[in-house]
Design an enzyme around this catalytic site. Sequence first.
Site, PDB file in Angstrom:
ATOM      1  N   ARG A  60       3.329   0.732  -2.483  1.00 45.09           N
ATOM      2  CA  ARG A  60       3.735  -0.166  -3.903  1.00 45.09           C
ATOM      3  C   ARG A  60       2.776  -0.284  -4.996  1.00 45.09           C
ATOM      4  O   ARG A  60       2.725  -1.001  -5.820  1.00 45.09           O
ATOM      5  CB  ARG A  60       3.804  -1.697  -3.330  1.00 45.09           C
ATOM      6  N   LYS A  61       1.946   0.854  -5.068  1.00 48.15           N
ATOM      7  CA  LYS A  61       1.015   0.884  -6.258  1.00 48.15           C
ATOM      8  C   LYS A  61       1.623   1.762  -7.432  1.00 48.15           C
ATOM      9  O   LYS A  61       1.569   2.881  -7.582  1.00 48.15           O
ATOM     10  CB  LYS A  61      -0.223   1.812  -5.843  1.00 48.15           C
ATOM     11  N   THR A  62       2.727   0.958  -8.027  1.00 47.72           N
ATOM     12  CA  THR A  62       3.680   1.456  -8.899  1.00 47.72           C
ATOM     13  C   THR A  62       3.449   0.907 -10.197  1.00 47.72           C
ATOM     14  O   THR A  62       2.518  -0.255 -10.443  1.00 47.72           O
ATOM     15  CB  THR A  62       5.321   1.044  -8.457  1.00 47.72           C
ATOM     16  N   THR A  86       2.114   7.687  -7.402  1.00 49.92           N
ATOM     17  CA  THR A  86       2.742   6.941  -8.555  1.00 49.92           C
ATOM     18  C   THR A  86       1.439   6.437  -9.178  1.00 49.92           C
ATOM     19  O   THR A  86       1.486   6.048 -10.379  1.00 49.92           O
ATOM     20  CB  THR A  86       3.501   5.781  -7.916  1.00 49.92           C
TER      21      THR A  86
END
Length: 277
Positions: A128-130, A260
């Site tokens: 979820r490191k977007t 990402t």
Amino acid sequence: MILDKIIELALLEDLSLGDITSDTIFTPDNRAKAAIRAKEDLVLCGMDVAKTVFHAVDPDVIFTPLKKDGDNVKKGEVVLDLTGSTLSILKAERTALNFMQRMSGIATASREYAAIGKKYGVMIVDTRKTQPGLRRLDKYAVRTGGARNHRISLADSVMIKDNHIAAAGSITAAVKKIKDVIGHTPKVEVETTTLDEVKEALTAGADIIMLDNMTPEQIAVCKKEIAGRAIIEVSGGVNKTNLEAYCAVRPDVISMGALTHSVPAKDLSLKIVQYIS
């Protein structure tokens, strides 16, 4: 709907007060042809997003794709042609390129990393490191390149991480609380950082054990302890330079924020190739 809102906000950054340069030089009647070209080798991604950007500015711009998402594109190749209002093409240019360059960067890295994982039978997934607000685009680019998605949102699956464990008091307490409420159907993943935590997670009934920020040597020891009783996910500190070493231990999954959060954008440019009127 989500994509339309993202594009609306992106265009507002450039056009909320107009385009003083283009609006001064050109009139709405001026027309041109343009091309977007790759300035380096890349895996293309973001064509539909670019089309939506140009049509949000001007539905009459003719968008002609010459490549598609997922194509390997060589430096110098044209990926799409445009025909329409000179003003519209210039006003949409930077926003469309920004999306395409980021998404192509992610797709290119995804293809490279997924190929390394495939050699060892290891699934490479994102995290979820977007970029805030761009998660669905980032994760689409990951899939386009050939890697897989982890959670899209916090509602997608159970993942008990370090702060859950600290607040609950222990791995055992956190897993019990989850299982008491959600039942037996959803898989429960637990983040661990030591062999003792791995043992506790196994005893508590974890279905997936994340080995976080461990060396390949530590992972090998934990893998022997797990012995097929849970899916093994490796995460933390994995990047392009050490990915193969982690894959060689053969966990089931490696999740990489590097897919990402720090992938360089790929270079594409738009050039006017013909002034029509």
